[in-house]
Enzyme design. Structure first.
Site, PDB file in Angstrom:
ATOM      1  N   HIS A 472      34.556  31.225  92.155  1.00 32.08           N
ATOM      2  CA  HIS A 472      35.819  30.922  92.834  1.00 32.08           C
ATOM      3  C   HIS A 472      35.771  29.601  93.595  1.00 32.08           C
ATOM      4  O   HIS A 472      36.118  29.563  94.781  1.00 32.08           O
ATOM      5  CB  HIS A 472      36.184  32.055  93.795  1.00 32.08           C
ATOM      6  CG  HIS A 472      36.394  33.385  93.154  1.00 32.08           C
ATOM      7  ND1 HIS A 472      36.332  34.574  93.855  1.00 32.08           N
ATOM      8  CD2 HIS A 472      36.664  33.721  91.872  1.00 32.08           C
ATOM      9  CE1 HIS A 472      36.559  35.586  93.037  1.00 32.08           C
ATOM     10  NE2 HIS A 472      36.757  35.099  91.822  1.00 32.08           N
ATOM     11  N   PRO A 473      35.380  28.491  92.989  1.00 30.43           N
ATOM     12  CA  PRO A 473      35.378  27.225  93.736  1.00 30.43           C
ATOM     13  C   PRO A 473      36.799  26.781  94.079  1.00 30.43           C
ATOM     14  O   PRO A 473      37.698  26.843  93.246  1.00 30.43           O
ATOM     15  CB  PRO A 473      34.704  26.246  92.769  1.00 30.43           C
ATOM     16  CG  PRO A 473      34.935  26.826  91.407  1.00 30.43           C
ATOM     17  CD  PRO A 473      34.930  28.315  91.597  1.00 30.43           C
TER      18      PRO A 473
END
Length: 543
Positions: A472-473
């Site tokens: 989940h950057p």
């Protein structure tokens, strides 16, 4: 060098980019070019829910990024899969549909971003959604994105849900509804047992529109400027030849939390000292580009079982053939499985008002989705901190867009993050010791039972040695009004004309949950604002 032109050039056909291409091209007077560095989504494993086992770490569809050694992980490096194909990471992800908490978006608004509060974005989530449960105050059933219930049940996951309730956590049938808190089962972006990626949901219905051009194998190399106005995008085709797409109105970057800031930096927008170090001419000194990076770090606890799990179901070729046949005939069984079945959103204590940890429970165990399951009966309890304080960055490793940037996540660099991951691990272990789960577990495998739950430093060190990304950057082109932001609340790059960013990089703070549904919402919101600004500009010109 050849040149084509459009009103809007969208760089990246991922979760948000496909939404933008659909919504903007719905007006036949607007000409759109959508550029994607990867190819068509023809790999059959993309469309089979469990296909992420085959697509992650596959360089034909995955950028295969890798972080730098991270001090917070005792110097370990992590693989960071990102989609390089139509649909972007929505073609590779675990298919989990999670919006986050209303408070996430209200905080965005309080940080100086009007129009991004929960009351503003909920209608956009509903507009996208085709929820098989039907429409209500929180869900839509007329949108292109199919959201469905689990088509697979496994006793070990049902036992976890029951054990979590025994431990004091309430059952919640809809974490995307009135409240997120509680335990239950994931909702999925699937349709009839097949993946409903952003490309399937939004791009395929628009593909035949004459005003939409889709370029694949088109790797953006730089943004083209006239002064401080973005006027197009240069890209290299599969043969390495450079071309330019001219943007008469705007360039929209939808290349994700790595791709969007990287393209800005190699184009001269970024921290001046860093650009000069790489020999890049500075168009505008923007120190915030690439900063504010956030990700969800997951601690993956593995428990051996005294009854079969999915690890056993896929061990032999005969079993695999049986599973494949069931999927072909009924679109059901393990091949219709998302990355996780059961979930829980919990608070680590009374010091937080809303859940600060999330569980992903899987009826299988593996060191990594791309490496195959363990050779023993086991299941996984993954727990992640929802709102990390740690902030990382991406940095240039060279002046060319083809040179991957370096990724510095900076995990577990604050006391709150360390304390939260330790308490999340302990909550997982306490649930494992509740019935009806307790009697199904034969061994605490990772970590083993010799690690005392009272041993804070030992548990934290275990987390540093074994935790990994949950993919989940976010946050590297932060939205906000100040100098620490990259885009304004209408997603326009500060100080630059004709350039917007619309993807998860604009999040000022990461949402409390998985990021695919918010990415699609961002695409919806951006398309509305672009069309509003276009209409306002036309009215001004005619006045």
């Amino acid at each position: 060098m050849s040149e084509i032109s459009a009103d809007y050039v969208i760089v990246g056909a991922g979760s948000a980019g496909c939404v933008l291409a659909n919504r903007l091209s719905a007006d036949p007077s607007i000409k759109i070019v959508l550029m994607e560095a990867g190819g068509r989504d023809w790999n059959p494993w993309i469309h089979i829910p469990v296909g992420y086992f085959k697509t992650m770490h596959n360089p034909s569809v995955d950028w295969c990024y890798r972080t730098e050694p991270d001090p917070g992980l005792n110097g370990r490096q992590l693989d960071w899969p990102r989609g390089k194909v139509l649909g972007g990471s929505s073609s590779l992800n675990g298919l989990l549909y999670v919006r986050g908490q209303p408070e996430d978006y209200d905080r965005w608004q309080q940080m100086g971003n009007p129009g991004w509060g929960w009351d503003d974005v909920l209608p956009l989530f509903k507009r996208s959604e085709n929820q098989e449960r039907g429409a209500d105050d929180f869900h839509g059933d007329q949108g292109p994105l199919s959201v469905s219930n689990m088509r697979l049940q496994r006793p070990i996951c049902d036992a976890w849900v029951a054990a979590a309730q025994e431990a004091g956590y309430p059952f919640n049938p809809d974490y995307n509804g009135a409240t997120q808190e509680g335990v239950g089962y994931f909702q999925l972006t699937t349709r009839n047992g097949r993946r409903c990626s952003s490309a399937v949901a939004f791009l395929n219905p628009a593909r035949k529109r004459e005003n939409l051009t889709i370029l694949t194998k088109a790797a953006a190399s730089r943004i083209v400027f006239e002064g401080k106005r973005a006027t197009g995008v240069a890209y290299r085709d599969a043969a390495g030849q450079e071309h330019v797409v001219k943007a008469n109105a705007e360039v929209i970057l939808s290349s994700g939390a790595i791709g969007s800031p990287h393209l800005m930096m190699v184009s001269g927008l970024g921290e001046a000292a860093q650009l000069k170090e790489q020999g890049i001419e500075v168009l505008q000194d923007m120190p915030a580009v690439g900063k504010n990076m956030q990700d969800h770090l997951q601690a993956r606890l593995v428990f051996k079982c005294n009854e079969p799990t999915l690890n056993d179901e896929v061990r032999s070729l005969v079993d695999q053939a049986r599973i494949a046949l069931k999927y072909m005939m009924f679109r059901a069984g393990p091949m219709a499985m998302a990355a996780s079945l059961a979930t829980g959103f919990m608070r680590t204590g009374d010091h937080v008002e809303t859940p600060d940890i999330q569980f992903h429970v899987q009826p299988w165990s593996a060191d990594s989705p791309g490496e195959g399951v363990h050779p023993f009966s086991a299941f996984t309890m993954s727990v992640c901190q929802l709102r990390p304080e740690s902030r990382g960055e991406i940095r240039l490793a060279g002046p060319d867009s083809g040179t991957y940037p370096t990724i510095h996540p900076n995990y577990l660099s604050t006391e709150t993050d360390c304390r939260t991951i330790v308490e999340g691990i302990n909550i997982a272990r306490r649930i494992a010791r509740c019935e009806p789960l307790k009697h199904k577990i034969s061994q605490e495998f990772r970590p083993d039972s010799s690690l005392d739950m009272e041993d804070y430093e030992g548990t934290l060190d275990w987390a540093r040695n074994y935790s990994t990304t949950i993919y989940h950057p976010t946050g590297t082109c932060k939205m906000g009004p100040g100098g620490d932001a990259v885009v304004d609340p209408r997603l326009r790059v500060h100080g630059i004309e004709g350039l917007r960013v619309a993807d998860c990089s604009i999040m000022p703070e990461i949402v409390s949950g998985n990021t695919n549904a918010p990415a699609i919402m961002i695409g919806e919101k951006a398309s509305d604002m672009i069309l509003e600004d276009r209409k306002a500009g036309a009215l001004q010109r005619s006045a």
